[in-house]
Design an enzyme around this catalytic site. Structure first.
Site, mmCIF file in Angstrom:
data_model
loop_
_atom_site.group_PDB
_atom_site.id
_atom_site.type_symbol
_atom_site.label_atom_id
_atom_site.label_comp_id
_atom_site.label_asym_id
_atom_site.label_seq_id
_atom_site.Cartn_x
_atom_site.Cartn_y
_atom_site.Cartn_z
ATOM 1 N N MET A 149 0.817 -1.215 0.000
ATOM 2 C CA MET A 149 0.000 0.000 0.000
ATOM 3 C C MET A 149 0.852 1.266 0.000
ATOM 4 O O MET A 149 2.044 1.243 0.310
ATOM 5 C CB MET A 149 -0.910 0.010 1.229
ATOM 6 C CG MET A 149 -1.933 -1.110 1.260
ATOM 7 S SD MET A 149 -2.935 -1.116 2.764
ATOM 8 C CE MET A 149 -3.973 0.337 2.495
ATOM 9 N N ASP A 152 -2.888 -4.891 0.023
ATOM 10 C CA ASP A 152 -2.449 -6.170 0.595
ATOM 11 C C ASP A 152 -3.250 -6.568 1.825
ATOM 12 O O ASP A 152 -3.598 -7.744 1.998
ATOM 13 C CB ASP A 152 -0.943 -6.176 0.864
ATOM 14 C CG ASP A 152 -0.457 -5.027 1.730
ATOM 15 O OD1 ASP A 152 -1.286 -4.226 2.232
ATOM 16 O OD2 ASP A 152 0.771 -4.908 1.908
#
Length: 497
Positions: free
Chosen positions: A81, A239
């Site tokens: 991220m 994720d």
């Protein structure tokens, strides 16, 4: 036979998994790429390294599996991220990506807080932290303004890789929620936040659902990987969102605990107006119109790795932890706080540092090892309690990551959380979540919940031991007193680091 591929773009490597209709991971491949650290606190990568590694990984996956390309119906993505990728009108990358673990942006975080005040939490639902994307954009705005002027779009890591594979620009809501530019409840880019920092709205890509089909493979990518150009490509997710999907966290009341390098407590949520005052993260889920609440311990498994490497470098983890089951709860009066790189939840404090409290001459290596495990789990318990204080029922937790590799630690989680802990039969984390998004997108299942029911199977359940849980309640109250009594000491010691 039909298959889908999940691609997980991590910080150190890309992992691809080939999954069949039963949820079995038939094959997996991992390809590493380097980290660039030009200065202390800087963390960058070359986006083309991600692309090259992904292409190689997909090619190897087909080669080792000997699966026919026509049998692979879809591909989807999970990704690290927050990382900032800037591209110009031709899609060319303008600079190295600035990653989630880059800490150069503290001044920009303070600027965001001063400019937006309470508006930030009401719109973006998260505090301004160095890891997020907006502070990175503002750093470029201040230090490399000519590059921001050239930028046509900003993308996140997996979105850039997917663009290079399909030619399509898009960003899903779960990843966009980690930029500090998304109106999380409204699911739109925030004009108020963009205007506050003189950022053009055209810098933001179109928003899509994680399971949306965003294109097919470019012919040249098909040639390089061996896949068919007609292979469907789905947006994918952040994720942690994909990790939640891969653990089956897809309905109200479901919570997971992931102990990797960092530690995460994550819970599914449908109420969009909950206010946690920034104590935990509040992001969009990969499931449509759902959210997840997430607390983070920065050094979870990393605390145990640090302890082993520092005090028992010649021992394996199995040997180090062999005696901890013989030590009773409380480690003989020894407490550890896992703040060795600062902390995130519930204390967003970059200066706090870890400690052992209560050392005496009778303590041996197993006492310290167990105290580290207990301290990590106490830190995660603080996130569990935030969920409970918000009215969520947490009586069962899916445990994934490195914390599932030790039976004593799994029972410890049950006792400290005072909740049943469930270990999964097969755990692939975010890569499985990405594969499930592709399976759902391809129409294999009517819902992600149906996909979860077919793909995810529990292996073992650990119930809390009443006596140990009672002891841990007393110890946890002592643990919670350590932070307020050491924060000023840590601040004073910061100048000597």
């Amino acid at each position: 036979m039909s298959y889908v591929i999940g691609v997980d773009l991590g910080t150190s490597a890309v992992k691809t998994v080939l999954v069949d209709r039963s949820g079995r991971v038939a094959y997996e491949v991992s390809e590493a790429y380097p980290l660039i650290q030009p200065k202390a606190g800087y963390s960058e990568q070359k986006p083309e390294d991600w692309v090259d590694a992904t292409i190689v990984s997909l090619k190897k996956l087909l080669e080792i599996s000997a699966v026919q390309p026509s049998e692979i119906e879809g591909v989807s993505f999970s990704g690290q991220m927050h990382g900032l990728v800037l591209v110009n009108q031709e899609g060319k990358v303008l600079r190295n990506a600035i990653l989630w673990n880059d800490t150069r942006t503290t001044p920009q975080c303070r600027r965001i807080e001063e400019t937006l005040g309470g508006q930030l939490l009401s719109i973006a639902r998260n505090r301004a932290l160095e890891g997020f994307t907006l502070p990175k954009i503002l750093w470029v705005q201040e230090h490399e303004p000519e590059l921001l002027d050239q930028a046509s779009l900003f993308l996140l890591p997996k979105d850039y890789v997917r663009y290079r594979l399909t030619g399509d620009y898009a960003m899903d809501y779960s990843d966009a929620a980690g930029t500090l530019l998304l109106d999380v409840a409204g699911k739109t880019w925030s004009e108020d936040i963009l205007n506050a920092f003189q950022l053009k709205s055209s810098l933001c890509p179109k928003l899509v659902e994680s399971f949306d089909e965003v294109g097919t493979l470019l012919p040249e990518i098909a040639d390089q990987t061996g896949l068919l150009a007609s292979t469907k490509v789905f947006a994918g997710g952040a994720d942690n969102a994909c990790g939640a999907i891969g653990a089956g966290i897809l309905s109200e009341g479901q919570t997971m605990c992931s102990i990797g390098t960092s530690g995460v407590v994550l819970s599914y949520e449908e109420r969009k107006n909950l206010d946690f005052e920034g104590k935990v993260h509040f992001f969009n889920h990969g499931e449509k119109d759902a959210f997840y609440i997430m607390g983070v311990t920065l050094a979870a498994g990393y605390s145990l790795t640090w302890f082993k490497d520092t005090f028992a470098p010649q021992q394996s983890f199995d040997h180090l932890l062999a005696g901890v089951d013989q030590i009773p709860p409380g480690s003989g009066g020894l407490l550890f706080t896992p703040y060795i790189v600062g902390e995130r939840t519930p204390h967003p404090d970059a200066n706090i540092r870890g400690s052992f409290i209560g050392m005496d001459a009778g303590h041996k290596l197993p006492h310290f090892a167990r105290a580290v495990m207990e301290g990590i789990t106490f830190s995660l318990r603080e996130s569990i309690d935030i969920l409970r204080d918000a009215g969520k029922k947490v009586d069962e937790v899916i445990s994934i990551g490195g914390g599932t590799k030790n039976e004593t630690w799994l029972q410890m989680q049950a006792d400290i959380f005072n909740a049943a802990i469930v270990k999964l039969e097969s755990e692939q984390g975010p890569a499985m979540g990405a594969a499930m998004l592709a399976a759902y997108g391809c129409g294999w299942f009517a819902s992600l919940q149906d996909c979860s029911a077919a793909f995810i199977r529990p292996a073992k359940r650990y119930e809390p031991n009443a006596e140990a849980a009672a002891a841990y309640e007393k110890l946890f109250s002592l643990y919670q007193q350590v932070y307020p009594q050491t924060s000023r000491l840590s601040e004073g010691l910061a100048e000597f680091r």
